[in-house]
Enzyme design. Structure first.
Site, short mmCIF file in Angstrom:
data_model
loop_
_atom_site.label_atom_id
_atom_site.label_comp_id
_atom_site.label_asym_id
_atom_site.label_seq_id
_atom_site.Cartn_x
_atom_site.Cartn_y
_atom_site.Cartn_z
N ASN A 1 0.90 -0.89 0.09
CA ASN A 1 0.05 0.05 0.01
C ASN A 1 0.87 1.28 -0.06
OD1 ASN A 1 -1.85 2.07 0.50
ND2 ASN A 1 -2.12 1.52 2.64
N LYS B 1 0.04 4.25 -0.31
CA LYS B 1 -0.56 5.49 0.49
C LYS B 1 -0.63 6.79 -0.40
CE LYS B 1 0.45 3.43 4.62
NZ LYS B 1 0.29 3.38 6.34
N HIS C 1 -9.42 0.67 5.29
CA HIS C 1 -8.25 0.80 5.77
C HIS C 1 -7.89 1.92 7.01
CE1 HIS C 1 -3.79 2.19 6.29
NE2 HIS C 1 -3.74 1.25 5.61
N GLU D 1 -6.42 4.42 7.97
CA GLU D 1 -6.47 5.72 7.76
C GLU D 1 -7.61 6.19 7.21
OE1 GLU D 1 -2.68 5.32 5.65
OE2 GLU D 1 -1.63 5.00 7.57
N GLU E 1 -4.89 -5.45 10.90
CA GLU E 1 -4.03 -4.50 10.81
C GLU E 1 -4.21 -3.52 12.04
OE1 GLU E 1 -2.01 -3.13 7.02
OE2 GLU E 1 -3.88 -2.00 7.19
N GLY F 1 2.64 1.92 10.74
CA GLY F 1 3.68 2.89 10.50
C GLY F 1 4.62 3.37 11.62
N SER G 1 3.57 -2.33 10.13
CA SER G 1 5.07 -2.34 10.64
C SER G 1 5.76 -3.74 10.15
CB SER G 1 5.49 -1.86 11.84
OG SER G 1 5.06 -0.71 12.37
#
Ligand code: PEP
Length: 235
Positions: free
Chosen positions: A6, A8, A88, A90, A157, A163, A193
């Site tokens: 991904n 991003k 996701h 985010e 996740e 991150g 990660s």
């Protein structure tokens, strides 16, 4: 095994095309078996694809229309995109997507026959409340999602691992994936990660069918090394 990257809001159309060309060359020359998926930014969705599944990080659940700033089905179809990432963290936590909006998106792209990588994961304060609270939180992220859809892939996740360089212990990942496996008979990816130095051990865990990689996917050589790790689990 599935190895998904991904990007991003990183990389350009040009750098994505160069990346995909190099990756495609690697997987063709080495005849690797894992399914490789890359989710580049929307501007790069027209980049080369062959064995690599190139997917959208997000799209609006409509054919087209008055949805300023969004990409809809028509634009994805133009580039032959039929894979999408939904839910996701985010998008949930930074962009404020509700479970209802996510479920609508899921239903729409399922109806279109897309391969859907559907993400779930808990914030740290939920994990700290123990297993029952954690599983209830993940269950709430599955509300309105048809888990029998044949082209569904789940990515677990943990939000606090994305991150940050932190990951749950391998035994915690295995326990969680095993609990998910009891409810979901679909490929289960771990994300958060994942790096070159931990991908192999994570993919070797029971009920882990691959990884979803953010930051570490931006380096094509490192990403390919994770594909090779996945290959060892396949054989
Ligand atoms: C992600 O964005 O899905 C992700 C797992 O990010 P990172 O690998 O950078 O933690």
């Amino acid at each position: 095994m599935i190895v998904a990257g991904n990007f991003k809001a990183n990389m350009t159309r040009k750098s994505t095309a160069a990346y995909l060309e190099k990756l495609e060359q690697y997987i063709t020359e080495k005849e690797t078996t894992p399914q490789v998926m890359i989710f580049p930014p929307a501007t790069a969705l027209d980049s080369l694809k062959g064995k690599i599944l190139v997917g959208a990080q997000n799209a609006y659940p409509a054919q087209n229309g008055a949805f300023t700033g969004e990409t809809a089905l028509e634009q994805l179809e133009e580039f032959g995109i039929d894979t999408i990432l939904i839910g996701h963290s985010e998008r949930r936590h930074v962009l404020g997507e509700s479970q209802e909006a996510i479920a609508q998106k899921y239903a729409f792209y399922k109806e279109q026959g897309f391969t859907i990588v559907y993400c779930i994961g808990e914030p740290l304060e939920i994990r700290e409340e123990g297993n029952d609270v954690l599983m209830a939180y993940l269950d709430a992220q599955l509300v309105g999602i048809d888990l029998s859809y044949e082209k569904l892939v789940i990515a677990y996740e943990p939000v606090w691992a994305i991150g940050t360089g932190l990951t749950p212990s391998n035994s915690d990942i295995e326990l969680l994936h095993t609990a998910l496996r009891h409810k979901i008979e679909k490929p289960l990816l771990y994300g958060g990660s994942v790096k070159v130095n931990n991908a192999a051990e994570i993919m070797a865990l029971d009920n882990v069918d691959g990884v979803l990689v953010g930051g570490a996917s931006l380096d094509v050589d490192g990403f390919f090394s994770m594909v090779e790790d996945a290959q060892k689990c396949d054989s």
